[in-house]
Write an enzyme that holds these catalytic residues in place. Sequence first.
Site, PDB file in Angstrom:
ATOM      1  CD  GLU A   1      -2.905  -1.213   2.118  1.00  0.00           C
ATOM      2  OE1 GLU A   1      -2.664  -0.812   3.219  1.00  0.00           O
ATOM      3  OE2 GLU A   1      -3.792  -1.865   1.833  1.00  0.00           O
TER       4      GLU A   1
ATOM      5  CG  LEU B   1      10.151   7.057  22.642  1.00  0.00           C
ATOM      6  CD1 LEU B   1      11.546   6.203  22.582  1.00  0.00           C
ATOM      7  CD2 LEU B   1      10.399   8.264  23.077  1.00  0.00           C
TER       8      LEU B   1
ATOM      9  CB  CYS C   1       0.147   6.118  11.080  1.00  0.00           C
ATOM     10  SG  CYS C   1       0.912   7.625  10.444  1.00  0.00           S
TER      11      CYS C   1
END
Length: 359
Positions: free
Chosen positions: A107, A231, A352
């Site tokens: 993708e 992180l 995301c």
Amino acid sequence: MPEFPTDGQAASRLPSIKSLDKGGLRTLMERLGQPAYRARQVAAWLYGTAPAVPLTSFEQMTDLPRSLRERLAATCTLDAPQILRRQDSRDGSRKYLVQLAGGNAVETVAIPAGHDRLTVCFSTQAGCALGCVFCATGQAGLVRSLGAGEMVDQLRVASEDFGLRVTNAVAMGQGEPFANYNAVLGALRLLNDERLGGIGARRLTVSTCGLLDGIRRFAEEPEQFTLAVSLHSAVQATRDRLMPGLASQPLTELREELAYYAASSGRRPSLEYLLIDGVNDTPEELEALIGFARGQGALNYHVNLIVLNKTAGGRLEPSPPERLQAFANSLLQARVNATIRASRGADIQAACGQLAEVV
Ligand code: SAH
Ligand code: SF4
């Protein structure tokens, strides 16, 4: 570099020319007894300004001698990327499922801004081996790593579809870029070359989950590429739970590598921090994040706070908006720059961590 036959083998076993970067093309030309400038000619066909018709055959490379075109066709395949599916978000971004050689697909997300900016978020692997618990890609496991040309092709697909030049690119789609280091650097260099992609190094960003040896190597590259580090927690036990694939790479060492990166590149990496309800949004987590983001000396890292996107089957919940805002305010009060990253394309699962489709 994969083994390229120079004496003609069964076509089905030929490697794809898209697995090569600039150095790989040069080596191939050498093996074929060609002068070095032929590599630049082929690179221009593959990765320069898109030709009017899709490039599907070496026959189209009309400035190469016919004999070389024939030898190339007997040596490797030229797979044109195909859009298997396109989804349009209400906010203007588009997600593509791009078919690669060998039947795999990844993708790619293209995000327009203003009249003339186009950011492309490209995949570096089909799937990912790191298995972060919040990430749809990680849950699928690794299928295979992509070649440099396959990454550049994702930008071409988006550029042609929008009719716009790509101005920014981020290696933030499927996969862990530093688990495919050489090919990713090869792709960045093809994109950065002013005769090919023409995108400035600072507009090319790599997002890593924090592989230490990759950060060290990246720090020593001569170009001014941009680095973002996922992180997600500055508390070792929490991070180990969220990102089990990184449990052997301690946060203390990550902090040292980032300081080394900043010192040797003169550039500060940014930190990505996904806020997950009740997991990494507590006062203790905030304090640890502030300590981590303060870096060394006066060097503070910029923190991007990201709203968790729910993934299919995932049990983690995003932090409520007021906690997100409070987190951002506390960071700013502690003089750590923080922004809340607006998610785009969430309605088409293009945001995301929602990139799951690997074939
Ligand atoms: N492997 C690299 C790059 C791909 S992931 C990395 O981990 O940085 C790209 C970004 O999406 C990372 O910051 C990752 O932490 C984030 N991400 C993963 N799952 C997510 C989710 N469910 N919601 C929001 N962001 C997510
Ligand atoms: Fe891989 Fe990045 Fe997803 Fe972790 S967040 S599983 S490193 S793609």
